[in-house]
Design a protein around this motif. Structure first.
Motif, mmCIF file in Angstrom:
data_model
loop_
_atom_site.group_PDB
_atom_site.id
_atom_site.type_symbol
_atom_site.label_atom_id
_atom_site.label_comp_id
_atom_site.label_asym_id
_atom_site.label_seq_id
_atom_site.Cartn_x
_atom_site.Cartn_y
_atom_site.Cartn_z
ATOM 1 N N PRO A 166 -10.438 9.115 14.421
ATOM 2 C CA PRO A 166 -9.252 9.892 14.011
ATOM 3 C C PRO A 166 -9.329 11.379 14.344
ATOM 4 O O PRO A 166 -8.294 12.053 14.417
ATOM 5 N N SER A 167 -10.517 11.910 14.545
ATOM 6 C CA SER A 167 -10.626 13.348 14.817
ATOM 7 C C SER A 167 -10.719 13.673 16.309
ATOM 8 O O SER A 167 -10.873 14.835 16.670
ATOM 9 N N LEU A 168 -10.588 12.682 17.174
ATOM 10 C CA LEU A 168 -10.587 12.955 18.610
ATOM 11 C C LEU A 168 -9.380 13.830 18.939
ATOM 12 O O LEU A 168 -8.271 13.568 18.475
ATOM 13 N N HIS A 210 -5.068 -0.016 6.150
ATOM 14 C CA HIS A 210 -6.434 -0.027 5.612
ATOM 15 C C HIS A 210 -7.383 -0.646 6.639
ATOM 16 O O HIS A 210 -7.152 -1.746 7.120
ATOM 17 N N LEU A 211 -8.441 0.076 6.966
ATOM 18 C CA LEU A 211 -9.431 -0.374 7.946
ATOM 19 C C LEU A 211 -10.809 -0.384 7.297
ATOM 20 O O LEU A 211 -11.217 0.606 6.691
ATOM 21 N N THR A 212 -11.502 -1.515 7.425
ATOM 22 C CA THR A 212 -12.865 -1.616 6.892
ATOM 23 C C THR A 212 -13.843 -1.724 8.049
ATOM 24 O O THR A 212 -13.719 -2.610 8.899
ATOM 25 N N ILE A 213 -14.805 -0.816 8.074
ATOM 26 C CA ILE A 213 -15.875 -0.842 9.075
ATOM 27 C C ILE A 213 -16.972 -1.764 8.532
ATOM 28 O O ILE A 213 -17.484 -1.542 7.433
ATOM 29 N N ILE A 214 -17.314 -2.775 9.309
ATOM 30 C CA ILE A 214 -18.361 -3.721 8.915
ATOM 31 C C ILE A 214 -19.612 -3.386 9.716
ATOM 32 O O ILE A 214 -19.574 -3.319 10.946
ATOM 33 N N ILE A 264 -5.916 12.373 19.896
ATOM 34 C CA ILE A 264 -5.160 11.585 18.916
ATOM 35 C C ILE A 264 -5.191 12.190 17.518
ATOM 36 O O ILE A 264 -4.835 11.529 16.550
ATOM 37 N N SER A 265 -5.582 13.425 17.423
ATOM 38 C CA SER A 265 -5.690 14.087 16.126
ATOM 39 C C SER A 265 -4.387 13.959 15.335
ATOM 40 O O SER A 265 -3.315 14.255 15.838
ATOM 41 N N GLY A 266 -4.489 13.468 14.122
ATOM 42 C CA GLY A 266 -3.348 13.309 13.238
ATOM 43 C C GLY A 266 -2.642 11.976 13.341
ATOM 44 O O GLY A 266 -1.901 11.594 12.443
ATOM 45 N N LYS A 267 -2.882 11.240 14.416
ATOM 46 C CA LYS A 267 -2.174 9.975 14.628
ATOM 47 C C LYS A 267 -2.525 8.932 13.571
ATOM 48 O O LYS A 267 -1.695 8.104 13.217
ATOM 49 N N TYR A 268 -3.745 8.971 13.071
ATOM 50 C CA TYR A 268 -4.195 7.945 12.124
ATOM 51 C C TYR A 268 -4.470 8.521 10.738
ATOM 52 O O TYR A 268 -5.225 7.943 9.962
ATOM 53 N N ASP A 269 -3.839 9.625 10.407
ATOM 54 C CA ASP A 269 -4.054 10.251 9.103
ATOM 55 C C ASP A 269 -3.720 9.325 7.943
ATOM 56 O O ASP A 269 -4.307 9.422 6.875
ATOM 57 N N GLY A 270 -2.792 8.412 8.133
ATOM 58 C CA GLY A 270 -2.389 7.501 7.063
ATOM 59 C C GLY A 270 -3.299 6.303 6.887
ATOM 60 O O GLY A 270 -3.138 5.533 5.941
ATOM 61 N N LEU A 290 -4.027 -1.160 15.131
ATOM 62 C CA LEU A 290 -3.622 -2.305 14.323
ATOM 63 C C LEU A 290 -3.455 -1.902 12.859
ATOM 64 O O LEU A 290 -2.442 -2.221 12.230
ATOM 65 N N ALA A 291 -4.422 -1.187 12.320
ATOM 66 C CA ALA A 291 -4.333 -0.745 10.922
ATOM 67 C C ALA A 291 -3.109 0.140 10.706
ATOM 68 O O ALA A 291 -2.411 0.009 9.703
ATOM 69 N N ASN A 292 -2.840 1.012 11.650
ATOM 70 C CA ASN A 292 -1.710 1.937 11.536
ATOM 71 C C ASN A 292 -0.367 1.199 11.545
ATOM 72 O O ASN A 292 0.609 1.673 10.974
ATOM 73 N N SER A 293 -0.334 0.032 12.177
ATOM 74 C CA SER A 293 0.908 -0.731 12.267
ATOM 75 C C SER A 293 1.145 -1.617 11.045
ATOM 76 O O SER A 293 2.201 -2.203 10.900
ATOM 77 N N ARG A 294 0.158 -1.717 10.180
ATOM 78 C CA ARG A 294 0.241 -2.606 9.022
ATOM 79 C C ARG A 294 0.746 -1.848 7.798
ATOM 80 O O ARG A 294 0.633 -0.632 7.714
#
Length: 186
Positions: A38-40, A13-17, A43-49, A5-9
């Motif tokens: 992100p380091s799995l 920006h993702l906040t861990i609560i 999926i490595s690199g998929k969520y770098d942004g 979801l964050a990657n599509s926005r």
């Protein structure tokens, strides 16, 4: 799901609560698990942004009221998510407006944040807009973006006009009247 979801926005920006300062084992594990996604290798690199931030749940509620614009996508254990979603409902005027989905790899279920509202069952005063928006979220999740957009636009039009609203939004309309108003906009 939160990273997707964050990657599509736009903000990515993702906040861990969490509350790992007190619940160091359970919330600490949650926090570390989210940060590890992100380091799995698969999926490595998929969520770098995606930018990851953290917020303690009590501070997050405070900041949600004072600075809602700092948040985009929030990921939290169920209890904190329930608290935050109810707090967010206060910002927009009613629990009857807030949709949600529970999504897994093989299922998706939509429901209003307020749940089934058994205390007003059968009275014809329940706001159907959260249920309709939950259906839109499910459609979007399943790839039916045009249908989801149509539902959202119809709900937005009914709210903006302000003529057909349930009592939670200071209106006098029934559940069915609001539903028919949305259907009319479709």
């Amino acid at each position: 799901m939160a990273f997707e979801l964050a990657n599509s926005r736009l903000r990515k920006h993702l906040t861990i609560i969490h509350k790992s300062n007190v619940l160091s084992i359970t919330d600490g594990l949650f926090r570390e698990t989210v940060r590890a996604v992100p380091s799995l290798p698969a999926i490595s690199g998929k969520y770098d942004g995606v930018t990851i931030a953290e917020q303690l749940v009590d501070s997050a509620v405070y900041r949600l009221f004072r600075e809602p614009e700092i948040f985009d996508v929030m990921v939290a254990p169920n209890l904190y998510g329930d608290i935050l979603s109810d707090a967010a409902a206060a910002l927009v005027g009613s629990l009857g407006l807030i949709p949600s989905i529970n999504a897994g790899d093989k299922f998706v279920m939509g429901e209003p944040v307020h749940g089934s509202a058994p205390d007003i069952e059968g009275k014809g005063i329940a706001n159907p807009l959260a249920s309709i928006r939950s259906a839109a979220l499910m459609l979007r999740h399943l790839g039916y973006t045009k249908g989801a957009d149509r539902l959202d636009v119809a709900v937005d039009q009914v709210i903006r006009e302000g003529k057909v609203l349930t009592p939670d939004l200071k209106g006098t309309s029934t559940t069915k009247e609001v539903l028919h108003a949305v259907l009319g906009k479709l």
